[in-house]
Design a protein around this motif. Sequence first.
Motif, PDB file in Angstrom:
ATOM      1  N   THR A   1      -2.108  -6.081  -5.310  1.00 56.16           N
ATOM      2  CA  THR A   1      -2.353  -7.402  -4.732  1.00 56.16           C
ATOM      3  C   THR A   1      -1.197  -8.349  -5.022  1.00 56.16           C
TER       4      THR A   1
ATOM      5  N   SER B   1      -6.448  -8.747   2.764  1.00 53.28           N
ATOM      6  CA  SER B   1      -6.918  -7.357   2.708  1.00 53.28           C
ATOM      7  C   SER B   1      -6.785  -6.796   1.300  1.00 53.28           C
ATOM      8  N   SER B   2      -5.644  -7.040   0.687  1.00 51.20           N
ATOM      9  CA  SER B   2      -5.419  -6.546  -0.676  1.00 51.20           C
ATOM     10  C   SER B   2      -6.350  -7.212  -1.677  1.00 51.20           C
ATOM     11  N   SER B   3      -6.650  -8.491  -1.472  1.00 49.88           N
ATOM     12  CA  SER B   3      -7.575  -9.208  -2.367  1.00 49.88           C
ATOM     13  C   SER B   3      -8.975  -8.613  -2.288  1.00 49.88           C
ATOM     14  N   HIS B   4      -9.401  -8.248  -1.080  1.00 50.14           N
ATOM     15  CA  HIS B   4     -10.707  -7.614  -0.922  1.00 50.14           C
ATOM     16  C   HIS B   4     -10.735  -6.246  -1.617  1.00 50.14           C
ATOM     17  N   GLU B   5      -9.632  -5.513  -1.534  1.00 50.20           N
ATOM     18  CA  GLU B   5      -9.565  -4.210  -2.211  1.00 50.20           C
ATOM     19  C   GLU B   5      -9.650  -4.391  -3.722  1.00 50.20           C
TER      20      GLU B   5
ATOM     21  N   SER C   1     -11.668  -5.599   3.899  1.00 47.84           N
ATOM     22  CA  SER C   1     -10.248  -5.276   3.727  1.00 47.84           C
ATOM     23  C   SER C   1      -9.673  -4.617   4.974  1.00 47.84           C
TER      24      SER C   1
ATOM     25  N   GLU D   1      -9.290  -7.076   7.802  1.00 48.43           N
ATOM     26  CA  GLU D   1      -8.075  -7.896   7.726  1.00 48.43           C
ATOM     27  C   GLU D   1      -6.844  -7.075   8.091  1.00 48.43           C
ATOM     28  N   ARG D   2      -6.846  -5.799   7.733  1.00 45.16           N
ATOM     29  CA  ARG D   2      -5.729  -4.940   8.146  1.00 45.16           C
ATOM     30  C   ARG D   2      -5.699  -4.794   9.662  1.00 45.16           C
TER      31      ARG D   2
END
Length: 412
Positions: free
Chosen positions: A16, A90-94, A224, A227-228
């Motif tokens: 992230t 997306s990375s924050s959700h991951e 995620s 968002e991607r």
Amino acid sequence: MSKTNDSLFLMANTRTNIVKENERQAYSQLLPLVSLQVARSQVEQDRKDNAQKFPTQSYTTESDSLTLSQPLYRPKLLSELKKAKKLTLSSSHEAKNEEQNLLLRVSLAYLNALSTQDNTLLHQKKIELLKVQKRFAEKSILAGTGTKTDLLEISASLDRAEATLIKLLQQQDFSFAELSILTGKSVKKIYTFDHKRFVPEDYNPGSLVKWQDNSKKNNPMVMSIGERLNAAKIAVSSSKYDHFPTVDLTAQISRGSSESTYFVNSSTETQSVGLSFFLPIYSGGMITSKVRQSIEQYNLEAEQLRKMKNELKIKVQESYNSVREKKSLIKALIKARDSANSLLAANEKSVELGIRRRLDVLISQQQLISVEKDLALTRFELITAWFTLHFNSGLSLDKEIEYINGFLINPK
């Protein structure tokens, strides 16, 4: 403790942070670029013109410039910034998903440790009962009321139980070791679970459709990939902007001295402001290829999102069905435990009346312990299914874990 020790969680947060830097880099492309160049050179020059030779010249050249460049029209840069922001989300959700996954893994490891601990304690209780029965059988033989066959059967059961205990202790040690790895702290002892206060009816899953709808909206991995997908859509437009012209503003202040042999000891100062226009005309099909590639990437993300939603739908249903199944099984096992208690009491009275053998009491006791083991295990399986249902549906585990902590007793 586990958040500072678990590699998967730490890697997710590191990824992230890396993606966030990509967003900052994309934003920096829209800001002015200021550069300073300073050059100094020592020149030694010998010059000949046909047969005429000139004196050797020795001088220093200087060149200083301060340049500013500001993008005025670059739609691709704005598009890339929007794309970077979507990838950051997306990375924050991951990372959020990995945080909840860590909570789930630690919780399940703790439940497993509780289960193995309970199983070991119940088995030790079984061994103690067998030892009591063995002593009673030995006394019965001396009194002439018992048989050697009863003693042999009890002794064989005791030997098997002690052998099984070794295996159970190993399983308990392994579960503690697994918990130690997850938390980064040596675990030698854990709390015990208060089965008497646990109420399975508190776990009412309600509507399956509601859980599945939650998974489509709240699951961090769905969000995620969503968002991607948005980033891939922006990338399609971004690649098309490669066909567009770009306009930049440039400004420069420069100073130079002794810039050539003919102007030794002379200096110049220059200020310039201008516009730079660039229009791509032909790039060998590169831009068109990038557009096609961006469209295929968008299609790939769309399929991954559809695949994730379908997989979650199945996982949620499995967890939901497991919760309902374990609740029903607990009710059945409670009835079985009551029946086992009644059978044990009846056999004990029958032995006192001389109708039953002491071995019948032993068998009843073993059946009761077996039911208690199954009941304890099923309670932990119900909690596991409940946690998994929340995780797959994208709901926080914090409150559920806090609720279960209320059933833990510190073995002082």
